[in-house]
Write a protein that holds these residues in place. Structure first.
Motif, PDB file in Angstrom:
ATOM      1  N   LEU A 234      57.158 -26.096 -12.621  1.00  0.00           N
ATOM      2  CA  LEU A 234      56.716 -24.800 -12.116  1.00  0.00           C
ATOM      3  C   LEU A 234      57.235 -24.665 -10.694  1.00  0.00           C
ATOM      4  O   LEU A 234      56.817 -25.404  -9.795  1.00  0.00           O
TER       5      LEU A 234
ATOM      6  N   ALA B 106      49.518 -20.395 -12.366  1.00  0.00           N
ATOM      7  CA  ALA B 106      50.392 -20.838 -13.451  1.00  0.00           C
ATOM      8  C   ALA B 106      49.813 -22.085 -14.119  1.00  0.00           C
ATOM      9  O   ALA B 106      49.790 -22.178 -15.353  1.00  0.00           O
TER      10      ALA B 106
ATOM     11  N   TYR C 126      51.468 -21.394  -7.886  1.00  0.00           N
ATOM     12  CA  TYR C 126      51.286 -22.664  -8.588  1.00  0.00           C
ATOM     13  C   TYR C 126      49.962 -22.718  -9.349  1.00  0.00           C
ATOM     14  O   TYR C 126      49.934 -23.049 -10.533  1.00  0.00           O
TER      15      TYR C 126
ATOM     16  N   VAL D 189      57.707 -19.163 -10.873  1.00  0.00           N
ATOM     17  CA  VAL D 189      56.371 -18.590 -10.974  1.00  0.00           C
ATOM     18  C   VAL D 189      55.957 -17.980  -9.643  1.00  0.00           C
ATOM     19  O   VAL D 189      56.533 -18.281  -8.598  1.00  0.00           O
TER      20      VAL D 189
END
Length: 129
Positions: A57, A18, A15, A12
């Motif tokens: 992630l 997402a 952080y 991603v």
């Protein structure tokens, strides 16, 4: 021997954005968010509180990693979100602005539709028969 897939890494851009997308638009649960150093965090999400398989992630840390954000599988569907109520989840996601790439369809295995996450990663929303 007992084995399982514990987590799948999803590259991603950021952080926090997402986490917001997955928790607010897809109704995922934030399982863990631990700071490892100034730039790296251990962020696990899951569709519910069952954590047998989670998504990690993983923020892109290099230009090579940035290039694969949204396209880790060369344009194919990467992840499959199973549901027990397709229309409930489809309508909820649609009302929150999730981008669907097609109309829902019936297949021999169930009801399915392809959608994209905030970076363009393709997912199937799927209710199995």
């Amino acid at each position: 021997m007992e084995r399982k897939i514990g987590a799948i890494a999803l590259v991603v851009k950021d952080y926090d954005e997402a986490i917001r997308f997955y928790t607010e638009k897809l109704n995922f649960k934030l399982i863990e968010d631990t700071r490892l150093d100034d730039k790296k965090r251990w962020v696990l999400i899951a569709p519910n509180n069952q954590t047998e398989t989670t998504i990690l992630l993983a923020r892109a840390a290099t230009p090579e990693q940035e290039k694969v954000i949204g396209n880790q599988t060369g344009g194919r569907v990467f992840l499959f979100l199973h549901t027990d109520d397709f229309w409930r989840d489809y309508n909820a996601m649609k009302s929150k602005g999730v981008l669907f790439l097609e109309q829902p369809r019936e297949e021999p295995y169930g009801t399915v539709v392809v959608f994209k996450d905030l970076y363009g990663t393709k997912w199937d929303l799927l209710e199995l028969k």
